[in-house]
Design an enzyme around this catalytic site. Sequence first.
Site, PDB file in Angstrom:
ATOM      1  N   SER A  24       0.848  -1.204   0.000  1.00  0.00           N
ATOM      2  CA  SER A  24       0.000   0.000   0.000  1.00  0.00           C
ATOM      3  C   SER A  24       0.883   1.254   0.000  1.00  0.00           C
ATOM      4  O   SER A  24       2.092   1.179   0.253  1.00  0.00           O
ATOM      5  CB  SER A  24      -0.887   0.004   1.246  1.00  0.00           C
ATOM      6  OG  SER A  24      -0.086   0.233   2.398  1.00  0.00           O
ATOM      7  N   ASP A  79      -0.919  -1.682  -4.136  1.00  0.00           N
ATOM      8  CA  ASP A  79      -2.294  -1.757  -3.632  1.00  0.00           C
ATOM      9  C   ASP A  79      -2.856  -0.336  -3.488  1.00  0.00           C
ATOM     10  O   ASP A  79      -2.216   0.532  -2.874  1.00  0.00           O
ATOM     11  CB  ASP A  79      -2.241  -2.464  -2.259  1.00  0.00           C
ATOM     12  CG  ASP A  79      -3.606  -2.844  -1.740  1.00  0.00           C
ATOM     13  OD1 ASP A  79      -4.520  -3.057  -2.550  1.00  0.00           O
ATOM     14  OD2 ASP A  79      -3.744  -2.950  -0.499  1.00  0.00           O
ATOM     15  N   HIS A 130     -12.871  -3.033   4.293  1.00  0.00           N
ATOM     16  CA  HIS A 130     -11.511  -3.116   4.847  1.00  0.00           C
ATOM     17  C   HIS A 130     -11.503  -3.136   6.382  1.00  0.00           C
ATOM     18  O   HIS A 130     -12.402  -2.593   7.013  1.00  0.00           O
ATOM     19  CB  HIS A 130     -10.676  -1.907   4.400  1.00  0.00           C
ATOM     20  CG  HIS A 130     -10.310  -1.940   2.941  1.00  0.00           C
ATOM     21  ND1 HIS A 130     -10.741  -1.023   2.037  1.00  0.00           N
ATOM     22  CD2 HIS A 130      -9.537  -2.809   2.243  1.00  0.00           C
ATOM     23  CE1 HIS A 130     -10.254  -1.310   0.837  1.00  0.00           C
ATOM     24  NE2 HIS A 130      -9.523  -2.390   0.928  1.00  0.00           N
ATOM     25  N   SER A 139     -10.441 -10.063   4.605  1.00  0.00           N
ATOM     26  CA  SER A 139      -9.963 -10.794   5.781  1.00  0.00           C
ATOM     27  C   SER A 139     -11.152 -11.400   6.507  1.00  0.00           C
ATOM     28  O   SER A 139     -12.238 -10.817   6.546  1.00  0.00           O
ATOM     29  CB  SER A 139      -9.201  -9.854   6.720  1.00  0.00           C
ATOM     30  OG  SER A 139      -7.850  -9.741   6.304  1.00  0.00           O
ATOM     31  N   ARG A 150      -2.041  -9.088  10.129  1.00  0.00           N
ATOM     32  CA  ARG A 150      -1.765  -8.172  11.254  1.00  0.00           C
ATOM     33  C   ARG A 150      -2.229  -8.790  12.570  1.00  0.00           C
ATOM     34  O   ARG A 150      -1.544  -8.701  13.595  1.00  0.00           O
ATOM     35  CB  ARG A 150      -2.503  -6.849  11.040  1.00  0.00           C
ATOM     36  CG  ARG A 150      -2.051  -6.070   9.825  1.00  0.00           C
ATOM     37  CD  ARG A 150      -2.856  -4.800   9.657  1.00  0.00           C
ATOM     38  NE  ARG A 150      -2.446  -4.084   8.460  1.00  0.00           N
ATOM     39  CZ  ARG A 150      -2.752  -2.816   8.188  1.00  0.00           C
ATOM     40  NH1 ARG A 150      -3.487  -2.128   9.021  1.00  0.00           N
ATOM     41  NH2 ARG A 150      -2.337  -2.239   7.094  1.00  0.00           N
TER      42      ARG A 150
END
Length: 335
Positions: free
Chosen positions: A54, A87, A190, A224, A270
């Site tokens: 990103s 990204d 997101h 995710s 993460r």
Amino acid sequence: MIVTLNAILETSLQAYKEGKPFAVGAFNVNNMEQMQGIMMAAQETKSPVIVQVSRGALKYAQDLYLVNIIKAGAELNPEVPLAIHLDHGNSFETVKRAIDLGFTSVMIDGSLMEDGKTPSTFEYNVKVTAEVVKYAHDHGVSVEGELGTLGGIEDGVGSGKTDLTDPDQAVEFVERTGVDALAISIGTSHGAYKFKSEPKLAFDIIEQVRKNLPNTYLVSHGSSSVPQDLLDIVNKYGGQMETAKGVPIPALQKAIACGMNKINVDTDSRLAATGAIRKFFVEHPSAFDPREYNTKAREAIAAEVQRKIEAFGSAGRAADVPNWGLEEMKKRYNS
Ligand code: G3H
Ligand code: 13P
Ligand code: ZN
């Protein structure tokens, strides 16, 4: 082996056409341990992999550090087909810098203005995306565009039909821009706090876009799954993430069956790292060597990426990916 996004996603698209769909995970990278964890998983499962960066990651790692870590990962694992992907690129300048650095694929997210927050108009999106496609394809680089704005259907964020991708407009967008891959908005979102209740994805939109655009690679952002076991570790060792919720794996598998090719995952890696580090410090309060806790983070990332690769069905597909690098793609775009 560093290849373009097209090389990797063509394998997925052909598998869909043959009735055996699978998708390839695109994993965000900010540091060395994440890259190592991703490569450990890809190597172990013999899967192709998309490594994506990103703008925030480029800034955090001063871009050159990160790009060279990624290239080292490719060199150390030559049998893993790997695309280096930008990204959410927000401007022509960001894309140009990525291509100069050796990225084989870029996303231009013209669904938002350059600030990365304000929704844009369709005409703005077409203009900025077409400009990027021309430059990128001249360099053999693949391009992902985005049509529609992400947001959970259920939680009121980005709700309403206008935010989801219009399958007819998608045809116009791809024809006018020439993008290789298209990120579509189907109700994903997101981050770790995507939904207040069970998410509902718009599978009918995937099916219609897939039908309308049989040769365009389809991308799901915000995918995710925020696994409960990872959340439990974070919360057990001092975290406070009780309300986090993601897209369940069966929903992603249904999206893949409908024709999705690339699944973006950042948050779960993460969470894996954070849980492992929290646990390490609670269990070893006097420890202070970063190599010790970063080793735990790296192992946890590798395990989570492997779980994703297996769920998305790309394990064992590395050998099927054609060697389409930048020179090969320049020829293909010109023919
Ligand atoms: O799509 C967003 C990715 O998760 C990147 O997040 O901008 O915090 O690096 P970031
Ligand atoms: P998550 O926040 O769901 O991991 O999504 C990542 C993503 O879409 C990166 O572009
Ligand atoms: Zn995204």
